[in-house]
Design an enzyme around this catalytic site. Sequence first.
Site, mmCIF file in Angstrom:
data_model
loop_
_atom_site.group_PDB
_atom_site.id
_atom_site.type_symbol
_atom_site.label_atom_id
_atom_site.label_comp_id
_atom_site.label_asym_id
_atom_site.label_seq_id
_atom_site.Cartn_x
_atom_site.Cartn_y
_atom_site.Cartn_z
ATOM 1 N N ASP A 28 36.076 6.356 47.835
ATOM 2 C CA ASP A 28 35.171 6.803 46.775
ATOM 3 C C ASP A 28 34.777 5.645 45.852
ATOM 4 O O ASP A 28 35.626 4.861 45.428
ATOM 5 C CB ASP A 28 35.855 7.915 45.978
ATOM 6 C CG ASP A 28 34.861 8.735 45.177
ATOM 7 O OD1 ASP A 28 34.024 8.148 44.471
ATOM 8 O OD2 ASP A 28 34.929 9.978 45.271
ATOM 9 N N THR A 85 29.644 12.186 43.277
ATOM 10 C CA THR A 85 30.563 12.303 44.406
ATOM 11 C C THR A 85 30.295 13.484 45.338
ATOM 12 O O THR A 85 30.102 13.295 46.541
ATOM 13 C CB THR A 85 32.001 12.393 43.878
ATOM 14 O OG1 THR A 85 32.278 11.193 43.151
ATOM 15 C CG2 THR A 85 32.997 12.548 45.012
ATOM 16 N N TYR A 98 42.528 20.200 48.862
ATOM 17 C CA TYR A 98 42.388 18.972 48.088
ATOM 18 C C TYR A 98 43.508 18.829 47.065
ATOM 19 O O TYR A 98 43.815 19.753 46.315
ATOM 20 C CB TYR A 98 41.038 18.903 47.351
ATOM 21 C CG TYR A 98 40.965 17.619 46.557
ATOM 22 C CD1 TYR A 98 40.823 16.410 47.212
ATOM 23 C CD2 TYR A 98 41.149 17.610 45.170
ATOM 24 C CE1 TYR A 98 40.835 15.212 46.518
ATOM 25 C CE2 TYR A 98 41.161 16.420 44.465
ATOM 26 C CZ TYR A 98 41.012 15.224 45.149
ATOM 27 O OH TYR A 98 41.040 14.032 44.466
ATOM 28 N N ASP A 126 37.024 4.379 43.007
ATOM 29 C CA ASP A 126 36.262 5.095 41.975
ATOM 30 C C ASP A 126 37.063 5.274 40.686
ATOM 31 O O ASP A 126 36.564 4.980 39.591
ATOM 32 C CB ASP A 126 35.845 6.465 42.521
ATOM 33 C CG ASP A 126 35.036 7.256 41.519
ATOM 34 O OD1 ASP A 126 33.875 6.880 41.274
ATOM 35 O OD2 ASP A 126 35.556 8.234 40.966
ATOM 36 N N ASP A 155 30.519 6.975 48.805
ATOM 37 C CA ASP A 155 29.495 7.885 48.295
ATOM 38 C C ASP A 155 28.519 7.230 47.316
ATOM 39 O O ASP A 155 27.364 7.620 47.232
ATOM 40 C CB ASP A 155 30.147 9.116 47.648
ATOM 41 C CG ASP A 155 31.252 8.755 46.667
ATOM 42 O OD1 ASP A 155 31.634 7.558 46.579
ATOM 43 O OD2 ASP A 155 31.758 9.659 45.978
#
EC number: 3.6.1.29
Length: 452
Positions: free
Chosen positions: A34, A70, A154, A189, A237
């Site tokens: 990410d 994202t 997740y 990220d 992303d």
Amino acid sequence: MKLLVILLFSGLITGCGGNSSRSLPSKLLLVSFDGFRADYLQNYEFPHLQNFIKEGVLVEHVKNVFITKTFPNHYSIVTGLYEESHGIVANSMYDVITKKHFSDFDDKDPFWWNEAVPIWVTNQLQENRSSAAAMWPGTDVPIHNTTPSYFMNYSSSVSFEERLNNITMWLMNSNPPVTFATLYWEEPDASGHKYGPEDKENMYRVLKEVDDLIGELVHKLKVLGLWENLNVIITSDHGMTQCSKDKLINLDLCIDRSSYTLVDLTPVAAVLPKINTTEVYNKLKVCNPHMNVYLKEDIPARFHYQHNDRIQPIILVADEGWTIVLNKSLPKCDHGYDNSLSSMHPFLAAHGPVFHKGYKHSTINSVDIYPMMCHILGLKPHPNNGTFGHTKCLLVDQWCINLPEAIGIVIGVLLVLTTLTCLIIIMQNRLSVPRPFSRLQLQEDDDDPLIE
Ligand SMILES: *[C@@H]1O[C@H](CO)[C@@H](O)[C@H](O)[C@H]1NC(C)=O
Ligand SMILES: *[C@@H]1O[C@H](CO)[C@@H](O)[C@H](O)[C@H]1NC(C)=O
Ligand SMILES: *[C@@H]1O[C@H](CO)[C@@H](O)[C@H](O)[C@H]1NC(C)=O
Ligand SMILES: *[C@@H]1O[C@H](CO)[C@@H](O)[C@H](O)[C@H]1NC(C)=O
Ligand SMILES: *[C@@H]1O[C@H](CO)[C@@H](O)[C@H](O)[C@H]1NC(C)=O
Ligand SMILES: *[C@@H]1O[C@H](CO)[C@@H](O)[C@H](O)[C@H]1NC(C)=O
Ligand SMILES: *[C@@H]1O[C@H](CO)[C@@H](O)[C@H](O)[C@H]1NC(C)=O
Ligand SMILES: [Zn+2]
């Protein structure tokens, strides 16, 4: 010159000579780190990733989709659709008709995802194939009543090692076989938001950790004997941009909070007016010169961000590096900005039997990844906004001409033509050598009409 012609022809042959008679379906692992900004690759060191690229392909810039957040971008990669067409138009959404809310902590209602069909679902509809996911937005949601056969709910607290162990286990020992798998990781990220991409010291450390994880991934695939046959795409992303405490846009200075609902805040704010839309728009329009304010119907066409009920009546787009706030003084290093900014772009690297070795390409669109993945897996793609042709140069079974090759071919053809012309001229000269008196003869001929 001979060398050039040989090079030219060998290029033609390797370009055409793909192995189209593969019997087993190709397997593909799609990996996202990410927030991996494209130019991290130029500005920091990645020994493991560079090794991966050396034996595979690199796309230096992937032009992603607006808004560069994202959830929307991960869904575009696996559907090939712009956000207005796949329906995940932000990390925070509100649907006026059903009054439903979506956020990254509350994303499990299939309602939000069902406007598109992600590739892991399509893959499973083909007989004897399964999909597996070590996380990726949407993979723990029953989209069109289907989750991947193997998936994880997740949780950011599951280690990379556990994600890697489980996804490789599923790739190895499943029946029907897993042919498509995803692996997702939250860095760089999280640290990019925290430190900003220009914090060399901290980002150096974080990006070294990311590179070490790529080293672990490759090592594991080699140990398990997956490395030679598995196709692996490593991408991301979006990028990240530097923030500054001087670049704040305070909405409270311009408009009363009671006159609108803020569905999403920064750097693209989604505004649902509670009073007359024109009035709200007029106040916001003059709020700050570093923010573009659009009525939904006036959003620039290049964003492909308009035709969906989940896009609110007014959106505010901050300039690069600016943060939209409500009466707060802290900026946020962020992404989400205009997708034409190169700071928002990720990269793509790929390795495996379907990919060339040691090939570099300047740019593709993130929506082009989907038709390429469908091609690799032998799936019929759903209607999408990508172009398969943009990725042909990455693939060994496709014929593509890129600019340097085209120039080579033109030069080659010119050289061949020049050679032929030279040969013809030489031949003609040779032929004319045994006739030293031709000119005299001609003169005689010239006289003929006079004689007549
Ligand atoms: C095509 O792939 C098969 C299986 O991997 C291999 O046996 C064969 O030699 C390949 N053919 C060519 C032309 O590369
Ligand atoms: C699916 O697998 C079964 C057993 O493994 C096999 O008999 C069948 O032919 C396969 N079907 C297809 C379409 O490959
Ligand atoms: C990974 O696999 C192990 C062993 O099968 C299992 O116990 C564990 O729950 C899995 N992890 C996740 C996050 O699904
Ligand atoms: C995911 O979470 C749901 C609800 O908490 C649970 O029912 C389901 O078994 C979990 N699935 C996996 C694969 O862990
Ligand atoms: C909103 O306000 C504008 C001018 O401020 C006015 O022309 C328009 O009729 C109003 N619209 C509604 C639906 O009240
Ligand atoms: C904004 O902050 C100032 C000072 O911190 C405070 O006086 C004011 O009430 C705040 N306004 C809103 C709308 O929260
Ligand atoms: C994107 O693809 C979808 C599905 O084919 C289509 O409906 C939509 O019009 C496309 N968008 C653009 C801008 O071409
Ligand atoms: Zn992200």
